[in-house]
Design an enzyme around this catalytic site. Structure first.
Site, mmCIF file in Angstrom:
data_model
loop_
_atom_site.group_PDB
_atom_site.id
_atom_site.type_symbol
_atom_site.label_atom_id
_atom_site.label_comp_id
_atom_site.label_asym_id
_atom_site.label_seq_id
_atom_site.Cartn_x
_atom_site.Cartn_y
_atom_site.Cartn_z
ATOM 1 N N ARG A 188 0.841 -1.214 0.000
ATOM 2 C CA ARG A 188 0.000 0.000 0.000
ATOM 3 C C ARG A 188 0.870 1.257 0.000
ATOM 4 O O ARG A 188 0.582 2.238 0.693
ATOM 5 C CB ARG A 188 -0.934 0.031 1.213
ATOM 6 C CG ARG A 188 -1.938 -1.069 1.278
ATOM 7 C CD ARG A 188 -2.975 -0.965 0.160
ATOM 8 N NE ARG A 188 -3.966 -1.987 0.319
ATOM 9 C CZ ARG A 188 -3.836 -3.243 -0.137
ATOM 10 N NH1 ARG A 188 -2.760 -3.589 -0.833
ATOM 11 N NH2 ARG A 188 -4.769 -4.130 0.065
ATOM 12 N N GLU A 219 -5.010 3.941 6.319
ATOM 13 C CA GLU A 219 -4.714 3.782 4.888
ATOM 14 C C GLU A 219 -5.360 4.934 4.103
ATOM 15 O O GLU A 219 -4.865 5.370 3.065
ATOM 16 C CB GLU A 219 -5.275 2.425 4.418
ATOM 17 C CG GLU A 219 -4.987 2.108 2.982
ATOM 18 C CD GLU A 219 -5.609 0.781 2.545
ATOM 19 O OE1 GLU A 219 -5.363 -0.252 3.186
ATOM 20 O OE2 GLU A 219 -6.365 0.813 1.549
ATOM 21 N N SER A 225 -10.850 -0.634 3.287
ATOM 22 C CA SER A 225 -10.016 -0.819 4.490
ATOM 23 C C SER A 225 -9.575 0.545 5.004
ATOM 24 O O SER A 225 -8.935 1.300 4.272
ATOM 25 C CB SER A 225 -8.778 -1.641 4.156
ATOM 26 O OG SER A 225 -9.160 -2.844 3.583
HETATM 27 C C1 LIG Z 1 -15.525 -0.481 -0.928
HETATM 28 C C2 LIG Z 1 -14.066 -0.183 -1.139
HETATM 29 C C3 LIG Z 1 -13.176 -1.231 -1.336
HETATM 30 C C4 LIG Z 1 -11.820 -0.979 -1.535
HETATM 31 N N1 LIG Z 1 -10.981 -2.033 -1.718
HETATM 32 C C5 LIG Z 1 -9.650 -1.831 -1.935
HETATM 33 C C6 LIG Z 1 -8.772 -2.936 -2.149
HETATM 34 O O1 LIG Z 1 -9.179 -4.084 -2.172
HETATM 35 N N2 LIG Z 1 -7.457 -2.668 -2.336
HETATM 36 C C7 LIG Z 1 -6.964 -1.388 -2.344
HETATM 37 O O2 LIG Z 1 -5.750 -1.232 -2.532
HETATM 38 N N3 LIG Z 1 -7.783 -0.318 -2.153
HETATM 39 C C8 LIG Z 1 -9.096 -0.515 -1.933
HETATM 40 N N4 LIG Z 1 -9.942 0.552 -1.731
HETATM 41 C C9 LIG Z 1 -9.368 1.911 -1.696
HETATM 42 C C10 LIG Z 1 -9.481 2.666 -3.030
HETATM 43 O O3 LIG Z 1 -10.391 2.079 -3.885
HETATM 44 C C11 LIG Z 1 -8.134 2.768 -3.740
HETATM 45 O O4 LIG Z 1 -7.177 3.344 -2.910
HETATM 46 C C12 LIG Z 1 -8.232 3.580 -5.036
HETATM 47 O O5 LIG Z 1 -7.028 3.472 -5.772
HETATM 48 C C13 LIG Z 1 -8.537 5.046 -4.785
HETATM 49 O O6 LIG Z 1 -8.798 5.641 -6.039
HETATM 50 P P1 LIG Z 1 -9.601 6.997 -6.190
HETATM 51 O O7 LIG Z 1 -9.491 7.378 -7.622
HETATM 52 O O8 LIG Z 1 -10.964 6.866 -5.643
HETATM 53 O O9 LIG Z 1 -8.703 7.952 -5.279
HETATM 54 P P2 LIG Z 1 -9.132 9.300 -4.518
HETATM 55 O O10 LIG Z 1 -9.813 8.916 -3.239
HETATM 56 O O11 LIG Z 1 -9.837 10.216 -5.419
HETATM 57 O O12 LIG Z 1 -7.699 9.905 -4.186
HETATM 58 C C14 LIG Z 1 -6.824 9.264 -3.281
HETATM 59 C C15 LIG Z 1 -5.516 10.078 -3.196
HETATM 60 O O13 LIG Z 1 -4.846 10.046 -4.446
HETATM 61 C C16 LIG Z 1 -4.631 11.371 -4.963
HETATM 62 N N5 LIG Z 1 -4.828 11.279 -6.420
HETATM 63 C C17 LIG Z 1 -5.948 10.867 -7.069
HETATM 64 N N6 LIG Z 1 -5.731 10.785 -8.393
HETATM 65 C C18 LIG Z 1 -4.443 11.184 -8.599
HETATM 66 C C19 LIG Z 1 -3.614 11.322 -9.759
HETATM 67 N N7 LIG Z 1 -4.060 11.009 -10.981
HETATM 68 N N8 LIG Z 1 -2.342 11.768 -9.606
HETATM 69 C C20 LIG Z 1 -1.870 12.065 -8.367
HETATM 70 N N9 LIG Z 1 -2.601 11.957 -7.234
HETATM 71 C C21 LIG Z 1 -3.876 11.518 -7.351
HETATM 72 C C22 LIG Z 1 -5.655 12.232 -4.271
HETATM 73 O O14 LIG Z 1 -5.204 13.573 -4.204
HETATM 74 C C23 LIG Z 1 -5.748 11.560 -2.897
HETATM 75 O O15 LIG Z 1 -4.694 11.982 -2.061
HETATM 76 C C24 LIG Z 1 -11.326 0.341 -1.545
HETATM 77 C C25 LIG Z 1 -12.223 1.405 -1.370
HETATM 78 C C26 LIG Z 1 -13.586 1.156 -1.182
HETATM 79 C C27 LIG Z 1 -14.541 2.300 -1.023
#
Ligand SMILES: Cc1cc2nc3c(=O)[nH]c(=O)nc-3n(C[C@H](O)[C@H](O)[C@H](O)COP(=O)(O)OP(=O)(O)OC[C@H]3O[C@@H](n4cnc5c(N)ncnc54)[C@H](O)[C@@H]3O)c2cc1C
Length: 339
Positions: free
Chosen positions: A164, A335, A239
């Site tokens: 992570r 996380e 998580s």
């Molecule tokens: C139900 C559920 C299940 C999940 N299961 C998992 C799992 O199994 N494994 C896992 O690893 N994660 C899991 N996650 C966490 C999440 O899905 C991941 O971390 C995902 O990659 C976040 O993506 P996002 O686009 O929504 O990020 P956001 O929440 O929009 O952003 C997260 C961070 O990244 C930054 N950011 C976003 N896009 C960019 C970019 N293009 N360049 C630079 N910085 C950027 C943002 O500024 C912020 O700090 C889960 C979440 C949920 C709600």
């Protein structure tokens, strides 16, 4: 660039908490992104890059500009008989992208089906599930370097992926905006990763002996749907905590008091499932006010009735951290990105 003022972010974070951004804009091209960054600089505003909002907790209004990345498009480059590089722009939805690959029988990302969020965010915490992390299939990513405005390509060795973790979360936090990500996938002779217990059970139930890429993806989807709350219905960010990794000596001491403590070797150290620690402290299924710990997965904190504020969720998570520290002398780490 279309700017919205005093914009509610409730629909843009999977915790469904209400917080306002002073400014909000959606960018569809690199030029629009640069324009939004210039706007922030001119007005002396801080900015926040938003993907799918599935890994953030908004504890207060954001006094700056939220830039939602909507860059889209997928392209392919054949490498050899058995390999292809597939590139997706940052704003592509992760699961739709995985589905694109599994439908074409491209192997490498199937265990990561149904993870919320966007492709551009996937390298940031090296998303992982069911025995696979994106680093296993990562080829490179194109980034905007905010230090000098140049566009660069970073390869796997540049990104220092860990559990992570990556440079995007650590040493170079905030420096790069990821514009697109490329994955090296197999088109034949796939390396199926089905050793994870729950996947095996799913395959056995369906009497599948030689699973295809699509079978693995469907098994993962079924497991996730049965265990994790759907953020469209119940606000959550998956998580909430990382699984702690502790030195072997500390683990041996703990084992004397907690014989059944689950554990996994992790690079000369021991990884303990945070969900187990939280459950042992009595949090699983517990609700305080508007916030709760999910009854099936203790690692997931939920906005129980849709009315929680980010601060309430944060306080709830602090209480969990304190009780795990008191009982096990282990410091849990969030996380989720807290704002
Ligand atoms: C139900 C559920 C299940 C999940 N299961 C998992 C799992 O199994 N494994 C896992 O690893 N994660 C899991 N996650 C966490 C999440 O899905 C991941 O971390 C995902 O990659 C976040 O993506 P996002 O686009 O929504 O990020 P956001 O929440 O929009 O952003 C997260 C961070 O990244 C930054 N950011 C976003 N896009 C960019 C970019 N293009 N360049 C630079 N910085 C950027 C943002 O500024 C912020 O700090 C889960 C979440 C949920 C709600």
């Amino acid at each position: 660039m279309q700017l919205q003022k005093n914009f509610s972010l409730r629909k843009h974070n999977t915790f469904q908490v209400d917080a306002k951004a002073s400014f909000f804009t959606e960018v569809y091209t690199l030029e629009e992104l640069t324009e939004a960054l210039d706007f922030a600089k001119d007005k002396n505003l801080s900015y926040f890059i938003l993907g799918g909002g599935s890994n953030i907790l908004l504890t207060q209004d954001f006094k700056g500009i939220v830039i939602a990345l909507r860059l889209s498009g997928i392209s392919e480059q054949r490498i050899d008989e058995n390999h292809i590089v597939v590139t997706a722009k940052a704003g592509e939805n992760w699961h739709q992208f995985v589905r694109y690959c599994t439908t074409k029988n491209y192997g490498g990302l199937e265990n990561l089906s149904l993870i919320p969020g966007n492709v551009g965010t996937s390298p940031i915490q090296n998303i992982g599930a069911y025995g696979v992390e994106i680093k296993d299939a990562f080829h490179s990513c194109k980034v905007l370097d905010t230090l000098d405005g140049s566009v660069k390509t970073l390869h796997v060795e540049d990104c220092h992926f860990g559990y992570r973790d990556s440079i995007f979360k650590n040493s170079e936090k905030g420096r790069y905006i990821i514009l697109e990500v490329s994955f090296l996938l197999t088109t034949d002779h796939h390396q199926i990763s089905a050793s994870y217990g729950a996947i095996q059970q799913q395959l056995e139930q369906k009497n599948i002996k030689n699973p295809s890429i699509k079978d693995i993806s469907e098994a993962v989807i079924a497991i996730r749907q049965s265990k994790l709350p759907d953020p469209q219905i119940t606000g959550n960010a998956g998580s909430f905590f990382k699984n702690p990794v502790i030195p072997i000596e500390q683990f041996n001491i703990l084992k004397r008091n907690f014989e059944n403590i689950p554990n996994y070797p992790s690079h000369q150290e021991i990884k303990i499932p945070a969900g187990w620690l939280i459950e042992q402290c009595g949090w699983k299924g517990k609700t305080l006010g508007n916030v709760g710990c999910h009854p099936l997965q203790a690692l997931v904190i939920i906005n129980s009735n849709g009315k929680a504020t980010g601060q309430e969720v944060y306080n709830f998570s602090s209480d969990i951290i304190d009780s795990v520290k008191e009982k096990f002398n282990i410091q849990l780490e969030r996380e989720v990105n807290v704002l």
